[in-house]
Design a protein around this motif. Structure first.
Motif, mmCIF file in Angstrom:
data_model
loop_
_atom_site.group_PDB
_atom_site.id
_atom_site.type_symbol
_atom_site.label_atom_id
_atom_site.label_comp_id
_atom_site.label_asym_id
_atom_site.label_seq_id
_atom_site.Cartn_x
_atom_site.Cartn_y
_atom_site.Cartn_z
ATOM 1 N N ARG A 48 3.189 77.146 -74.978
ATOM 2 C CA ARG A 48 3.851 76.278 -73.996
ATOM 3 C C ARG A 48 5.174 76.887 -73.547
ATOM 4 O O ARG A 48 5.785 77.672 -74.254
ATOM 5 N N PRO A 49 5.643 76.513 -72.345
ATOM 6 C CA PRO A 49 6.906 77.073 -71.843
ATOM 7 C C PRO A 49 8.083 76.721 -72.733
ATOM 8 O O PRO A 49 8.088 75.686 -73.383
ATOM 9 N N PHE A 50 9.083 77.583 -72.717
ATOM 10 C CA PHE A 50 10.314 77.348 -73.461
ATOM 11 C C PHE A 50 11.216 76.477 -72.608
ATOM 12 O O PHE A 50 11.476 76.764 -71.448
ATOM 13 N N VAL A 51 11.686 75.382 -73.156
ATOM 14 C CA VAL A 51 12.513 74.456 -72.407
ATOM 15 C C VAL A 51 13.929 75.004 -72.256
ATOM 16 O O VAL A 51 14.521 74.919 -71.211
ATOM 17 N N GLY A 52 14.479 75.609 -73.264
ATOM 18 C CA GLY A 52 15.819 76.181 -73.189
ATOM 19 C C GLY A 52 16.895 75.150 -73.452
ATOM 20 O O GLY A 52 16.632 74.046 -73.878
ATOM 21 N N GLU A 53 18.131 75.529 -73.187
ATOM 22 C CA GLU A 53 19.224 74.594 -73.376
ATOM 23 C C GLU A 53 20.113 74.632 -72.155
ATOM 24 O O GLU A 53 20.150 75.605 -71.428
ATOM 25 N N GLY A 54 20.795 73.548 -71.884
ATOM 26 C CA GLY A 54 21.640 73.534 -70.704
ATOM 27 C C GLY A 54 22.348 72.220 -70.503
ATOM 28 O O GLY A 54 22.408 71.385 -71.392
ATOM 29 N N LEU A 55 22.897 72.039 -69.341
ATOM 30 C CA LEU A 55 23.611 70.826 -68.983
ATOM 31 C C LEU A 55 22.896 70.162 -67.820
ATOM 32 O O LEU A 55 22.493 70.823 -66.885
ATOM 33 N N VAL A 56 22.758 68.863 -67.882
ATOM 34 C CA VAL A 56 22.170 68.114 -66.778
ATOM 35 C C VAL A 56 23.180 67.063 -66.349
ATOM 36 O O VAL A 56 23.629 66.265 -67.153
ATOM 37 N N LEU A 57 23.525 67.076 -65.102
ATOM 38 C CA LEU A 57 24.406 66.062 -64.546
ATOM 39 C C LEU A 57 23.524 64.983 -63.943
ATOM 40 O O LEU A 57 22.720 65.259 -63.068
ATOM 41 N N VAL A 58 23.654 63.768 -64.423
ATOM 42 C CA VAL A 58 22.844 62.674 -63.900
ATOM 43 C C VAL A 58 23.715 61.475 -63.597
ATOM 44 O O VAL A 58 24.757 61.271 -64.212
ATOM 45 N N GLU A 105 10.413 67.420 -56.091
ATOM 46 C CA GLU A 105 10.876 68.759 -56.445
ATOM 47 C C GLU A 105 12.381 68.898 -56.228
ATOM 48 O O GLU A 105 13.098 69.417 -57.094
ATOM 49 N N ALA A 106 12.865 68.430 -55.074
ATOM 50 C CA ALA A 106 14.290 68.560 -54.767
ATOM 51 C C ALA A 106 15.153 67.763 -55.739
ATOM 52 O O ALA A 106 16.198 68.238 -56.183
ATOM 53 N N ALA A 107 14.728 66.557 -56.085
ATOM 54 C CA ALA A 107 15.512 65.733 -57.013
ATOM 55 C C ALA A 107 15.549 66.361 -58.405
ATOM 56 O O ALA A 107 16.600 66.368 -59.057
ATOM 57 N N ALA A 108 14.413 66.886 -58.862
ATOM 58 C CA ALA A 108 14.383 67.542 -60.182
ATOM 59 C C ALA A 108 15.346 68.724 -60.203
ATOM 60 O O ALA A 108 16.123 68.889 -61.146
ATOM 61 N N LEU A 109 15.307 69.541 -59.160
ATOM 62 C CA LEU A 109 16.188 70.710 -59.105
ATOM 63 C C LEU A 109 17.649 70.311 -58.934
ATOM 64 O O LEU A 109 18.532 70.889 -59.569
ATOM 65 N N ALA A 110 17.917 69.311 -58.115
ATOM 66 C CA ALA A 110 19.298 68.859 -57.921
ATOM 67 C C ALA A 110 19.892 68.343 -59.228
ATOM 68 O O ALA A 110 21.040 68.639 -59.562
ATOM 69 N N ALA A 111 19.109 67.603 -59.976
ATOM 70 C CA ALA A 111 19.610 67.016 -61.224
ATOM 71 C C ALA A 111 19.857 68.048 -62.309
ATOM 72 O O ALA A 111 20.664 67.825 -63.195
ATOM 73 N N THR A 112 19.166 69.177 -62.247
ATOM 74 C CA THR A 112 19.389 70.203 -63.273
ATOM 75 C C THR A 112 20.553 71.109 -62.929
ATOM 76 O O THR A 112 20.965 71.912 -63.758
ATOM 77 N N GLY A 113 21.064 71.011 -61.732
ATOM 78 C CA GLY A 113 22.224 71.826 -61.365
ATOM 79 C C GLY A 113 21.950 73.310 -61.432
ATOM 80 O O GLY A 113 22.729 74.055 -62.006
ATOM 81 N N GLY A 114 20.862 73.752 -60.864
ATOM 82 C CA GLY A 114 20.545 75.178 -60.858
ATOM 83 C C GLY A 114 19.459 75.551 -61.826
ATOM 84 O O GLY A 114 19.292 76.725 -62.165
ATOM 85 N N GLY A 115 18.688 74.592 -62.258
ATOM 86 C CA GLY A 115 17.601 74.862 -63.185
ATOM 87 C C GLY A 115 16.390 75.483 -62.513
ATOM 88 O O GLY A 115 16.427 75.880 -61.355
ATOM 89 N N ALA A 144 11.621 70.031 -63.771
ATOM 90 C CA ALA A 144 12.540 71.167 -63.801
ATOM 91 C C ALA A 144 13.216 71.237 -65.161
ATOM 92 O O ALA A 144 13.394 70.226 -65.836
ATOM 93 N N ARG A 145 13.577 72.455 -65.532
ATOM 94 C CA ARG A 145 14.277 72.704 -66.797
ATOM 95 C C ARG A 145 15.746 72.940 -66.509
ATOM 96 O O ARG A 145 16.103 73.575 -65.522
ATOM 97 N N THR A 146 16.593 72.442 -67.378
ATOM 98 C CA THR A 146 18.030 72.677 -67.230
ATOM 99 C C THR A 146 18.311 74.167 -67.388
ATOM 100 O O THR A 146 17.589 74.876 -68.092
ATOM 101 N N PRO A 147 19.361 74.657 -66.726
ATOM 102 C CA PRO A 147 19.696 76.073 -66.873
ATOM 103 C C PRO A 147 20.236 76.354 -68.265
ATOM 104 O O PRO A 147 20.744 75.456 -68.929
ATOM 105 N N HIS A 148 20.148 77.610 -68.673
ATOM 106 C CA HIS A 148 20.690 78.014 -69.974
ATOM 107 C C HIS A 148 22.198 77.799 -69.949
ATOM 108 O O HIS A 148 22.877 78.146 -68.989
#
Length: 159
Positions: A9-19, A120-130, A147-151
């Motif tokens: 399975r894909p690696f989720v990673g770690e990051g910050l999500v602004l919600v 798609e746009a909302a998932a990407l917007a919420a991850t802040g560059g994910g 979408a996955r949060t950025p590292h």
């Protein structure tokens, strides 16, 4: 990204999500972008989200938020899915979503709500560059994308 546990399975990673209103989630996380029509049944979206995550081998407990178009967060299907997953809902205005590049724009959606993508746009917007892990999946009245949060690097860590 390669999964360090060696599983398929894909690696989720770690990051910050602004919600929402400036709340931050720190750590591993997924955001599910969602879109719903007024006619969406209360269970339709949750079933779609669960199928979408399972189909990609992604854990539901890694979801940190749902994200959608402003005004859709109060829809019964969105509220029910957020409650079942135990996550908040982030809402974004059409103008903000329209500024996000997505792989599957829809002219029909654009005419209806002022942006060619909601899920798609909302998932990407919420991850802040994910990264978009799962492009939009649809039912008759609901859409979901993941979408996955950025590292996230620790302060002082070199890129």
């Amino acid at each position: 990204m390669r999964n360090p546990d060696g599983e398929g399975r894909p690696f989720v990673g770690e990051g910050l999500v602004l919600v929402g209103e400036g709340r931050l989630f720190d750590g591993v996380g997924l955001v599910v972008g969602v879109g719903v029509r007024a006619t969406a049944a209360e269970t339709e979206l949750l079933e779609l989200v669960r199928r979408t995550l399972a189909g990609a081998g992604l854990p539901a407990d890694a979801v940190r938020a749902l994200a959608t178009l402003t005004g859709k967060g109060g829809h019964p299907a969105v509220r029910a899915a957020a409650a079942a997953l135990g996550v908040p809902v982030a809402e974004y205005p059409a103008e903000a979503l329209a500024a996000v590049r997505v792989p599957n724009p829809s002219g029909t959606v654009g005419e209806a709500v002022g942006t060619v993508s909601v899920a798609e746009a909302a998932a990407l917007a919420a991850t802040g560059g994910g990264e978009l892990l799962v492009p939009k999946r649809k039912t008759a009245s609901a859409t979901a994308a993941v979408a996955r949060t950025p590292h996230h690097r620790n302060a002082g860590e070199r890129p």
